[in-house]
Design a protein around this motif. Structure first.
Motif, PDB file in Angstrom:
ATOM      1  N   PRO A  21       0.809  -1.224   0.000  1.00 17.61           N
ATOM      2  CA  PRO A  21       0.000   0.000   0.000  1.00 17.61           C
ATOM      3  C   PRO A  21       0.839   1.269   0.000  1.00 17.61           C
ATOM      4  N   ARG A  22       2.127   1.142   0.327  1.00 17.49           N
ATOM      5  CA  ARG A  22       3.007   2.309   0.357  1.00 17.49           C
ATOM      6  C   ARG A  22       4.426   1.859   0.007  1.00 17.49           C
ATOM      7  N   ILE A  23       5.114   2.639  -0.848  1.00 14.40           N
ATOM      8  CA  ILE A  23       6.526   2.385  -1.118  1.00 14.40           C
ATOM      9  C   ILE A  23       7.320   3.655  -0.844  1.00 14.40           C
ATOM     10  N   SER A  24       8.533   3.465  -0.359  1.00 16.17           N
ATOM     11  CA  SER A  24       9.408   4.591  -0.048  1.00 16.17           C
ATOM     12  C   SER A  24      10.488   4.721  -1.114  1.00 16.17           C
ATOM     13  N   ILE A  25      10.920   5.958  -1.335  1.00 17.99           N
ATOM     14  CA  ILE A  25      11.944   6.262  -2.339  1.00 17.99           C
ATOM     15  C   ILE A  25      13.015   7.100  -1.651  1.00 17.99           C
ATOM     16  N   GLY A  26      14.254   6.695  -1.794  1.00 19.99           N
ATOM     17  CA  GLY A  26      15.332   7.455  -1.170  1.00 19.99           C
ATOM     18  C   GLY A  26      16.689   6.846  -1.440  1.00 19.99           C
ATOM     19  N   ARG A  27      17.698   7.400  -0.787  1.00 21.92           N
ATOM     20  CA  ARG A  27      19.074   7.000  -1.065  1.00 21.92           C
ATOM     21  C   ARG A  27      19.523   5.765  -0.279  1.00 21.92           C
ATOM     22  N   THR A  28      18.957   5.555   0.909  1.00 19.09           N
ATOM     23  CA  THR A  28      19.432   4.461   1.746  1.00 19.09           C
ATOM     24  C   THR A  28      18.798   3.134   1.344  1.00 19.09           C
ATOM     25  N   SER A  29      19.472   2.045   1.714  1.00 25.41           N
ATOM     26  CA  SER A  29      19.107   0.723   1.216  1.00 25.41           C
ATOM     27  C   SER A  29      17.827   0.173   1.820  1.00 25.41           C
ATOM     28  N   ASP A  30      17.253   0.819   2.831  1.00 29.07           N
ATOM     29  CA  ASP A  30      16.004   0.339   3.415  1.00 29.07           C
ATOM     30  C   ASP A  30      14.777   0.868   2.692  1.00 29.07           C
ATOM     31  N   ASN A  31      14.970   1.619   1.602  1.00 34.35           N
ATOM     32  CA  ASN A  31      13.846   2.088   0.786  1.00 34.35           C
ATOM     33  C   ASN A  31      13.427   1.017  -0.209  1.00 34.35           C
ATOM     34  N   ASP A  32      12.184   1.118  -0.664  1.00 28.41           N
ATOM     35  CA  ASP A  32      11.709   0.197  -1.700  1.00 28.41           C
ATOM     36  C   ASP A  32      12.349   0.508  -3.051  1.00 28.41           C
ATOM     37  N   ILE A  33      12.520   1.794  -3.339  1.00 27.21           N
ATOM     38  CA  ILE A  33      13.245   2.211  -4.544  1.00 27.21           C
ATOM     39  C   ILE A  33      14.451   3.008  -4.076  1.00 27.21           C
ATOM     40  N   VAL A  34      15.621   2.501  -4.356  1.00 27.73           N
ATOM     41  CA  VAL A  34      16.864   3.117  -3.901  1.00 27.73           C
ATOM     42  C   VAL A  34      17.495   3.881  -5.063  1.00 27.73           C
ATOM     43  N   LEU A  35      17.717   5.188  -4.866  1.00 22.53           N
ATOM     44  CA  LEU A  35      18.333   6.042  -5.875  1.00 22.53           C
ATOM     45  C   LEU A  35      19.711   6.437  -5.368  1.00 22.53           C
ATOM     46  N   ASP A  36      20.715   5.872  -5.967  1.00 21.24           N
ATOM     47  CA  ASP A  36      22.082   5.963  -5.461  1.00 21.24           C
ATOM     48  C   ASP A  36      22.751   7.249  -5.939  1.00 21.24           C
ATOM     49  N   ASN A  37      22.358   8.360  -5.318  1.00 19.15           N
ATOM     50  CA  ASN A  37      22.922   9.652  -5.692  1.00 19.15           C
ATOM     51  C   ASN A  37      22.794  10.588  -4.513  1.00 19.15           C
ATOM     52  N   ARG A  38      23.821  11.392  -4.256  1.00 14.80           N
ATOM     53  CA  ARG A  38      23.809  12.250  -3.078  1.00 14.80           C
ATOM     54  C   ARG A  38      22.875  13.450  -3.209  1.00 14.80           C
ATOM     55  N   GLY A  39      22.303  13.643  -4.385  1.00 11.35           N
ATOM     56  CA  GLY A  39      21.264  14.650  -4.542  1.00 11.35           C
ATOM     57  C   GLY A  39      19.908  14.165  -4.063  1.00 11.35           C
ATOM     58  N   VAL A  40      19.827  12.887  -3.680  1.00 14.38           N
ATOM     59  CA  VAL A  40      18.590  12.276  -3.195  1.00 14.38           C
ATOM     60  C   VAL A  40      18.678  12.146  -1.681  1.00 14.38           C
ATOM     61  N   SER A  41      17.638  12.555  -0.976  1.00 15.51           N
ATOM     62  CA  SER A  41      17.620  12.432   0.479  1.00 15.51           C
ATOM     63  C   SER A  41      17.457  10.969   0.897  1.00 15.51           C
ATOM     64  N   ARG A  42      17.841  10.695   2.159  1.00 16.22           N
ATOM     65  CA  ARG A  42      17.739   9.320   2.670  1.00 16.22           C
ATOM     66  C   ARG A  42      16.317   8.777   2.536  1.00 16.22           C
ATOM     67  N   LYS A  43      15.343   9.549   2.972  1.00 17.80           N
ATOM     68  CA  LYS A  43      13.925   9.201   2.841  1.00 17.80           C
ATOM     69  C   LYS A  43      13.276  10.329   2.045  1.00 17.80           C
ATOM     70  N   HIS A  44      13.383  10.266   0.738  1.00 21.49           N
ATOM     71  CA  HIS A  44      13.075  11.409  -0.123  1.00 21.49           C
ATOM     72  C   HIS A  44      11.565  11.571  -0.353  1.00 21.49           C
ATOM     73  N   ALA A  45      10.890  10.469  -0.668  1.00 24.72           N
ATOM     74  CA  ALA A  45       9.477  10.562  -1.048  1.00 24.72           C
ATOM     75  C   ALA A  45       8.780   9.239  -0.801  1.00 24.72           C
ATOM     76  N   LEU A  46       7.445   9.286  -0.862  1.00 26.88           N
ATOM     77  CA  LEU A  46       6.603   8.103  -0.716  1.00 26.88           C
ATOM     78  C   LEU A  46       5.602   8.063  -1.862  1.00 26.88           C
ATOM     79  N   ILE A  47       5.184   6.855  -2.204  1.00 24.83           N
ATOM     80  CA  ILE A  47       4.015   6.697  -3.076  1.00 24.83           C
ATOM     81  C   ILE A  47       3.031   5.812  -2.332  1.00 24.83           C
ATOM     82  N   GLU A  48       1.829   6.327  -2.114  1.00 21.47           N
ATOM     83  CA  GLU A  48       0.786   5.584  -1.423  1.00 21.47           C
ATOM     84  C   GLU A  48      -0.268   5.129  -2.431  1.00 21.47           C
ATOM     85  N   PHE A  49      -0.718   3.868  -2.284  1.00 22.26           N
ATOM     86  CA  PHE A  49      -1.678   3.287  -3.209  1.00 22.26           C
ATOM     87  C   PHE A  49      -2.992   2.978  -2.495  1.00 22.26           C
ATOM     88  N   THR A  50      -4.088   3.250  -3.172  1.00 18.80           N
ATOM     89  CA  THR A  50      -5.411   2.805  -2.749  1.00 18.80           C
ATOM     90  C   THR A  50      -6.002   2.033  -3.926  1.00 18.80           C
TER      91      THR A  50
END
Length: 231
Positions: A21-50
């Protein structure tokens, strides 16, 4: 099932399919989508699904989250929407593949790239336009680079040569009514009323098309840009 296509330098590097129901996007490896770049915050964004929708949420990131080139805090997603995070582009779509993720880095770096600065400046100018006019707009661009703003403040806005049309278009052979934009809630749909191929969005001929911020519209010889007001 929803799918997020992750692109870098216009190349697909990952496809993520989820039933969560929810995925996280960010730089650290505990995110669902990991973006390996220092311009991306550790916990940058979320996508919530209904069952009926998907919403992208910026998580107070340093460099911001952009949806179709507009900086957002929280926004509903439409099919084919482009989410820009740092140097990455994420396309909201539907498919069935899944690929690898990336590693971890410490410390978010403030982006100073030319592209990021231009995106921020364009977003600022667009917000100034829509805040001043109080609604979404169509910006007409002519060959001399001059711009004219047309308000999308009614349920239907028409394009054509007829004096009854809201937005005139160029050309001796232009039809009396060539196209229209239909406002339904917060959505805007462009419909071609001329011959096949007369109306294009981002270079592609359309019959009906749900507009997104920054879409480039061509109707005959006339060119417009759609600027969506913030939520």
């Amino acid at each position: 099932m929803p799918e997020i296509i992750v692109k870098f330098d216009n190349k697909i590097i990952e496809k993520v399919v989820t039933e969560k129901p929810r995925i996280s996007i960010g730089r650290t490896s505990d995110n669902d989508i990991v973006l390996d770049n220092r311009g991306v915050s550790r916990k940058h964004a979320l996508i919530e699904f209904t069952p009926d929708s998907a919403i992208v949420i910026d998580n107070d990131s340093l460099n911001g989250t952009f949806l179709n080139d507009r900086k957002i805090m929280e926004e509903a997603l439409k099919d084919k929407d482009r989410i820009c995070i740092g140097k990455y582009e994420l396309i909201f779509n539907s498919s069935t593949e899944r690929e690898n993720k990336f590693s971890d880095l410490d410390g978010t770096m403030l982006l100073q790239t030319k592209a990021h600065k231009e995106r921020l400046e364009a977003d600022k100018k667009q917000k100034q336009i829509t805040e001043k006019l109080g609604c979404s707009v169509i910006v007409e661009v002519n060959n001399q680079g001059e711009k004219r703003e047309h308000l999308l403040d009614r349920d239907v806005v028409t394009f054509g040569k007829s004096k009854f049309c809201n937005i005139p278009i160029k050309g001796f052979w232009a039809p009396q009514i060539a196209a229209k934009i239909i406002k339904e809630g917060a959505s805007f749909t462009l419909a071609n009323l001329g011959k096949i191929g007369y109306t294009k969005v981002n270079g592609e001929a359309i019959s009906r098309y749900d507009l997104r911020n920054n879409d480039l519209i061509q109707i005959g010889r006339s060119f417009f840009k759609f600027i969506e007001a913030g939520a």
